[in-house]
Design a protein around this motif. Structure first.
Motif, PDB file in Angstrom:
ATOM      1  N   GLU A   1       6.791  -0.558  10.934  1.00  0.00           N
ATOM      2  CA  GLU A   1       6.241  -1.739  11.609  1.00  0.00           C
ATOM      3  C   GLU A   1       6.918  -3.019  11.124  1.00  0.00           C
ATOM      4  OE1 GLU A   1       2.024  -1.295  10.996  1.00  0.00           O
ATOM      5  OE2 GLU A   1       1.861   0.237  12.558  1.00  0.00           O
ATOM      6  N   PHE A   2       7.214  -3.093   9.844  1.00  0.00           N
ATOM      7  CA  PHE A   2       7.937  -4.234   9.301  1.00  0.00           C
ATOM      8  C   PHE A   2       9.329  -4.319   9.926  1.00  0.00           C
ATOM      9  CE2 PHE A   2      10.737  -6.005   5.941  1.00  0.00           C
ATOM     10  CZ  PHE A   2      10.182  -7.267   5.847  1.00  0.00           C
ATOM     11  N   ALA A   3       9.998  -3.185  10.044  1.00  0.00           N
ATOM     12  CA  ALA A   3      11.337  -3.146  10.643  1.00  0.00           C
ATOM     13  C   ALA A   3      11.297  -3.580  12.107  1.00  0.00           C
ATOM     14  CB  ALA A   3      11.931  -1.745  10.516  1.00  0.00           C
TER      15      ALA A   3
ATOM     16  N   GLU B   1      12.712  -9.356  -0.409  1.00  0.00           N
ATOM     17  CA  GLU B   1      12.135  -8.637   0.731  1.00  0.00           C
ATOM     18  C   GLU B   1      13.203  -7.878   1.512  1.00  0.00           C
ATOM     19  OE1 GLU B   1       9.029  -8.156   1.939  1.00  0.00           O
ATOM     20  OE2 GLU B   1       8.122  -9.204   0.262  1.00  0.00           O
ATOM     21  N   ALA B   2      14.405  -8.425   1.586  1.00  0.00           N
ATOM     22  CA  ALA B   2      15.484  -7.746   2.296  1.00  0.00           C
ATOM     23  C   ALA B   2      15.784  -6.415   1.641  1.00  0.00           C
ATOM     24  CB  ALA B   2      16.736  -8.613   2.320  1.00  0.00           C
ATOM     25  N   ALA B   3      15.721  -6.382   0.335  1.00  0.00           N
ATOM     26  CA  ALA B   3      15.991  -5.140  -0.388  1.00  0.00           C
ATOM     27  C   ALA B   3      14.889  -4.114  -0.152  1.00  0.00           C
ATOM     28  CB  ALA B   3      16.125  -5.428  -1.872  1.00  0.00           C
ATOM     29  N   GLU B   4      13.677  -4.575   0.171  1.00  0.00           N
ATOM     30  CA  GLU B   4      12.562  -3.653   0.390  1.00  0.00           C
ATOM     31  C   GLU B   4      12.620  -2.963   1.734  1.00  0.00           C
ATOM     32  OE1 GLU B   4       8.673  -5.065  -0.489  1.00  0.00           O
ATOM     33  OE2 GLU B   4       9.429  -6.341  -2.090  1.00  0.00           O
ATOM     34  N   LEU B   5      13.330  -3.543   2.697  1.00  0.00           N
ATOM     35  CA  LEU B   5      13.426  -2.927   4.016  1.00  0.00           C
ATOM     36  C   LEU B   5      14.217  -1.687   3.886  1.00  0.00           C
ATOM     37  CD1 LEU B   5      12.744  -3.218   7.013  1.00  0.00           C
ATOM     38  CD2 LEU B   5      14.972  -4.221   7.293  1.00  0.00           C
TER      39      LEU B   5
ATOM     40  N   SER C   1       9.650  14.720  14.442  1.00  0.00           N
ATOM     41  CA  SER C   1       8.306  14.159  14.275  1.00  0.00           C
ATOM     42  C   SER C   1       8.355  12.638  14.387  1.00  0.00           C
ATOM     43  CB  SER C   1       7.722  14.555  12.912  1.00  0.00           C
ATOM     44  OG  SER C   1       8.377  13.854  11.874  1.00  0.00           O
ATOM     45  N   LYS C   2       7.225  12.060  14.730  1.00  0.00           N
ATOM     46  CA  LYS C   2       7.140  10.602  14.811  1.00  0.00           C
ATOM     47  C   LYS C   2       7.435   9.985  13.445  1.00  0.00           C
ATOM     48  CE  LYS C   2       3.989  10.095  18.714  1.00  0.00           C
ATOM     49  NZ  LYS C   2       2.728   9.494  19.183  1.00  0.00           N
ATOM     50  N   GLN C   3       6.920  10.597  12.392  1.00  0.00           N
ATOM     51  CA  GLN C   3       7.130  10.063  11.046  1.00  0.00           C
ATOM     52  C   GLN C   3       8.613  10.102  10.675  1.00  0.00           C
ATOM     53  OE1 GLN C   3       4.568  11.769   8.096  1.00  0.00           O
ATOM     54  NE2 GLN C   3       5.233  10.364   6.522  1.00  0.00           N
TER      55      GLN C   3
ATOM     56  N   GLY D   1       0.857  -1.178   0.000  1.00  0.00           N
ATOM     57  CA  GLY D   1       0.000   0.000   0.000  1.00  0.00           C
ATOM     58  C   GLY D   1       0.883   1.214   0.000  1.00  0.00           C
ATOM     59  N   GLY D   2       0.597   2.225   0.651  1.00  0.00           N
ATOM     60  CA  GLY D   2       1.284   3.491   0.628  1.00  0.00           C
ATOM     61  C   GLY D   2       2.749   3.474   0.245  1.00  0.00           C
ATOM     62  N   GLY D   3       3.168   4.528  -0.349  1.00  0.00           N
ATOM     63  CA  GLY D   3       4.570   4.676  -0.730  1.00  0.00           C
ATOM     64  C   GLY D   3       5.421   5.130   0.433  1.00  0.00           C
ATOM     65  N   ASP D   4       6.709   5.240   0.172  1.00  0.00           N
ATOM     66  CA  ASP D   4       7.643   5.621   1.229  1.00  0.00           C
ATOM     67  C   ASP D   4       7.427   7.036   1.730  1.00  0.00           C
ATOM     68  OD1 ASP D   4       8.813   3.169   1.132  1.00  0.00           O
ATOM     69  OD2 ASP D   4      10.485   3.796  -0.128  1.00  0.00           O
ATOM     70  N   ASP D   5       6.841   7.898   0.913  1.00  0.00           N
ATOM     71  CA  ASP D   5       6.718   9.296   1.295  1.00  0.00           C
ATOM     72  C   ASP D   5       5.423   9.624   2.010  1.00  0.00           C
ATOM     73  OD1 ASP D   5       9.227   9.898   0.268  1.00  0.00           O
ATOM     74  OD2 ASP D   5       8.412  10.269  -1.733  1.00  0.00           O
ATOM     75  N   ASP D   6       4.423   8.752   1.958  1.00  0.00           N
ATOM     76  CA  ASP D   6       3.198   9.068   2.671  1.00  0.00           C
ATOM     77  C   ASP D   6       3.223   8.422   4.055  1.00  0.00           C
ATOM     78  OD1 ASP D   6       2.132   6.412   2.566  1.00  0.00           O
ATOM     79  OD2 ASP D   6       1.257   6.800   0.604  1.00  0.00           O
ATOM     80  N   ALA D   7       2.380   8.935   4.921  1.00  0.00           N
ATOM     81  CA  ALA D   7       2.391   8.495   6.316  1.00  0.00           C
ATOM     82  C   ALA D   7       2.142   6.996   6.452  1.00  0.00           C
ATOM     83  CB  ALA D   7       1.360   9.283   7.119  1.00  0.00           C
ATOM     84  N   ASP D   8       1.199   6.456   5.667  1.00  0.00           N
ATOM     85  CA  ASP D   8       0.900   5.023   5.750  1.00  0.00           C
ATOM     86  C   ASP D   8       2.096   4.184   5.324  1.00  0.00           C
ATOM     87  OD1 ASP D   8      -1.652   5.400   6.744  1.00  0.00           O
ATOM     88  OD2 ASP D   8      -2.610   5.280   4.775  1.00  0.00           O
ATOM     89  N   GLY D   9       2.766   4.596   4.248  1.00  0.00           N
ATOM     90  CA  GLY D   9       3.940   3.858   3.770  1.00  0.00           C
ATOM     91  C   GLY D   9       5.072   3.873   4.777  1.00  0.00           C
TER      92      GLY D   9
END
Length: 131
Positions: free
Chosen positions: A35-37, A127-131, A100-102, A21-29
């Protein structure tokens, strides 16, 4: 337990299904990647084998960014110098006051990437590359 056990745990943690879902730049992403980390960190062995050690300084940095990301600014009283570990944690968290929290979530993920990069774990896991 062999060193291979840590490699398996690291690979398994890094292959956990991260919400899409969300990209790296939006709050959800940012929150999803954070959370994954955090899931990855919780899946690591408590007593690492050679090649998987994390310095106390790196642990402190991750701790302080986690606290800033989840709680926000440090409002706790400074611990006594008689409690050096608690004082070090407090000081590290205090250093992020105003962040900021973000932003703390972003920096946590970046710091964890550096830690993972220091592990002697060969991986071709996407998946490792996505972290």
């Amino acid at each position: 337990a062999e060193r291979g056990d840590e490699v398996d745990v690291a690979r398994e943690a890094m292959s956990m299904q991260r919400p899409r879902g969300g990209g790296d730049d939006d709050a959800d992403g940012v929150r999803q990647r954070f959370e994954f980390a955090v899931q990855y960190v919780h899946a690591l062995p408590k007593t690492p084998k050679p090649g998987f050690e994390v310095s106390n300084l790196k642990k402190l940095q991750l701790y302080s960014l986690y606290k800033q990301a989840t709680v926000g600014d440090n409002c706790d009283a400074q611990p006594s110098w008689l409690s050096p570990v608690a004082r070090a944690k407090w000081t590290a968290w205090e250093d992020h006051k105003g962040m900021s929290k973000q932003q703390a979530m972003r920096e946590y993920v970046c710091e964890l990437r550096r830690v993972i990069g220091s592990f002697a774990v060969p991986t071709d896991d996407a998946e490792a590359a996505e972290l």
